[in-house]
Scaffold this motif. Structure first.
Motif: not given
Length: 660
Positions: A15, A19, A348-349, A352, A354, A356-357, A382, A386, A388
């Motif tokens: 991931a 990300c 970054d991610c 998880q 890409a 994911t937030d 981040n 970003s 994520c």
């Protein structure tokens, strides 16, 4: 590594590259020479494919002192059908890395589906060369039925200094990739599900194919996690011991790598384990730690709401993460590691997917299995753009671990040699528990001696250590201080206690895996050290607030696209100034842009008054004449060769100093 720790890192590669925050265009700096650069330190995933990495991200990495960037070149993203190689995404990423003067630890990884042979790679066990042998010779063609050999050869040949990419005008002349890591964590089934013997063949084919393309290539045995009792390095060496060509080809490895997470002691232990595995076969090799780090739980996107210590296991607080950075490096370097690459620059991610937030929350989002936390491995949080975890209230800001990394880069700023182990007596330790204190010393190339200490117990401890010189400098995350020995010729050092971390399998004498705040002592044996004020404060994109600028230079713009097609605003930044300066001091700045920088407009503000333009110039530095007792703040805008100005119109004090 412990089974629970393996889970943390299993999916990072799947991931994380997707990300990294992107921009529409790649950017090239005018200068990078003013930053501290430590050849023993690197960061994972500074950049992303397609050349979309923001200049600020590069500047952040450089400002910390990193020299290396580690990232994968996925075979299945390059060879999209048999014999059809698509290089453009990696061409741009590698070009930008090299323009920003980052050295690259490239990972060759990822089997295309059309080359699947069960768990193996099609044709990997066929001869490497077209004459039906594995014996190299100048200009000998490769076997077209061994696709792994062809991929390695084509990739190394393209990205070596003055290789095919340079010949095509995609890379600058004279620079390229020399360090090639062959796969990632083959001892973890997520990354490699074939046998140990298959990995030995993968490594041998890669070694001979890479050397056929570039005899100066350095081939690295993939970073091993050692998550089980099976020592893959020892098993592969046992296989190579039966190979009659092994001595002629350096046992098919120039460098060996390990990965170490969560417990800083493990970094040194794994380096020692690798050394002993090599010694058993009469070998020595440089050892790199190509991944090390610990995620935090007390900061977004970690599980900040978690009250059960079990939910914090194999994670750390933000300040513990900072302590981990120094402790992992010291453990590794003292056992003989050459380079440490920390995972990672930004969150970054993580592992998880890409996209994911979620916003910071108190646990209310953790309903019915909803993903409500992520891996906060980053030295920086981040940024808002970003892919994520973009909703931190202070996006793009540094964690304390960024300061720890920067401090390492400065203190260990030259070559060094580990000194013999230090054994403290019970009389030297106020608690009477010498096993509760870690101590390790290094001799620096410039004659200094650096000794690192930290407390591994939950009780504050004072130690008495013999002085090697007439004075010493104590360095901690929160400041610097000169020390004088007492009447017994000793320094008395207070070592703060370790914080509970709930880690299993602690070492003898330790109450926590991560020790308390590290104390570094700098001495010059039989001599005197001067107080050095090391940089600690970091700005929003990682530019240190406290620094000594370099002499001014005038850059020659190097366009990377036709200025007529450049619609991207240039970036401009000030080089850091020290807290205090003499009346005449040097101010330096720099910039980055697709088409190149045409000129800079430098602003100054005195004692918090109004901003005024100071210089309009092509140079990247000049001398300023100040007055005692006054404070001077500076900002800079840039105009590129296409006529675009810096998009930021408000003036911000990027650096400041007070004249003594």
């Amino acid at each position: 590594m412990r089974a629970a720790a393996v889970v943390i890192v299993l999916l990072l590669f799947t991931a994380i590259v997707a990300c990294a925050p992107l921009q529409a265009q790649s950017v090239i700096p005018s200068t990078t020479e003013a930053f501290v650069r430590n050849a023993h330190l690197g960061l994972a995933h500074v950049s992303a494919p397609d050349g979309g990495t923001a200049a600020e991200r590069y500047i952040t990495a450089l400002s910390l002192g990193a020299s290396w960037n580690r990232f994968p070149l996925y075979w299945d993203r390059i060879e999209t059908s048999p014999g059809n190689f698509q290089w453009s995404a990696y061409d741009r990423q590698i070009a930008d890395d090299l323009q920003f003067d980052l050295q690259i630890n490239a990972i060759l990884l990822g089997r295309p589906g059309f080359y699947a042979d069960g768990e193996r790679i099609t044709g990997m066990h066929t001869p490497i060369f077209a004459d039906g042998t594995d014996t190299p010779a100048a200009d000998k063609p490769l076997n077209p039925d061994n696709p792994w050999a062809r991929y390695v050869f084509e990739t190394v040949n393209r990205y070596k200094p003055d290789g095919a990419a340079a010949a095509a005008g995609m890379l600058p002349p004279g620079v390229g990739i020399r360090v090639w890591e062959i796969w990632n964590e083959p001892d973890v089934k997520l990354f490699w599900s074939a046998s140990i013997g298959d990995y030995a063949r993968l490594l041998k084919v890669a070694y001979l194919s890479a050397k056929q393309a570039d005899p100066n290539a350095q081939i690295m045995f993939a970073g091993l996690l050692f998550g089980t009792e099976d020592n893959w390095l020892a098993r592969v060496l046992a296989i190579f011991e039966q190979d009659p060509q092994r001595e002629a080809h350096n046992w098919y490895m120039d460098i060996v790598a390990i990965h170490a997470y969560a417990d800083p002691w493990r970094t040194g232990w794994l380096v020692l384990n690798v050394k002993q595995s090599l010694i058993a076969y009469g070998l020595t090799r440089p050892i790199w730690v190509t991944e090390t780090g610990v995620p935090v739980w007390d900061d977004y996107p970690g599980p900040t709401w978690a009250s059960d210590p079990a939910q914090h296991q194999l994670r750390a607080t933000q300040i513990q993460q900072a302590w981990y950075v120094i402790q992992s490096a010291v453990y590794g370097w003292h056992e003989g590691a050459d380079v440490l690459i920390f995972h990672q620059l930004y969150d970054d991610c993580g592992d998880q997917p890409a996209g994911t937030d979620f916003p910071p929350h108190n646990g209310t989002l953790c309903a019915a299995g909803t993903l409500c936390s992520g891996d906060a491995h980053g030295l920086f949080r981040n940024v808002r753009s970003s892919v994520c975890f973009s909703q931190h209230p202070v996006p793009g800001s540094p964690r304390p671990s960024a300061t720890a990394y920067l401090l390492l880069a400065q203190v260990f700023d030259s070559g060094f040699t580990p000194l013999p182990d230090i054994t403290l007596s019970a009389e030297q330790v106020s608690t009477g528990q010498p096993l509760g204190v870690f101590a390790a010393a290094f001799e620096m190339a410039d004659g200094r001696r650096i000794t690192a200490y930290w407390n591994r117990t939950a009780t504050a401890t004072t130690i008495a250590v013999d002085a090697a010189g007439f004075n010493a400098q104590r360095v901690m995350l929160d400041g610097d201080e000169l020390l004088a020995p007492d009447e017994n010729g000793q320094y008395r050092l207070v070592l703060p206690p370790a914080m509970p971390d709930g880690y299993p399998e602690l070492q003898p004498g330790a109450d926590s895996a991560i020790g308390g705040a590290p104390v570094l002592v700098i001495e010059r044996p039989e001599g005197v050290v001067d107080l050095v004020r090391f940089q600690r404060s970091l700005g929003p994109v990682g530019v240190p607030v406290v620094s000594v600028p370099q002499a001014p230079t005038t850059p020659t713009p190097i366009p990377t696209i036709d200025p007529a097609n450049d619609t991207t605003a240039p970036l401009a930044f000030m080089r850091p100034l020290p807290d205090s300066s003499p009346t005449t001091f040097t101010v330096a700045w720099g910039g980055a842009d697709n088409s190149g920088i045409d000129l800079y407009l430098v602003w100054v503000r005195v004692d918090g008054g109004d901003w005024a333009p100071w210089l309009e110039t092509e140079a990247t530095g000049a001398t300023y004449q100040g007055e005692p007792g006054r404070r001077y703040e500076f900002d800079v805008w840039a105009r590129d060769l296409a006529g675009n100005w810096t998009s930021r119109t408000e003036l911000v004090a990027q650096t400041a100093t007070t004249v003594e």
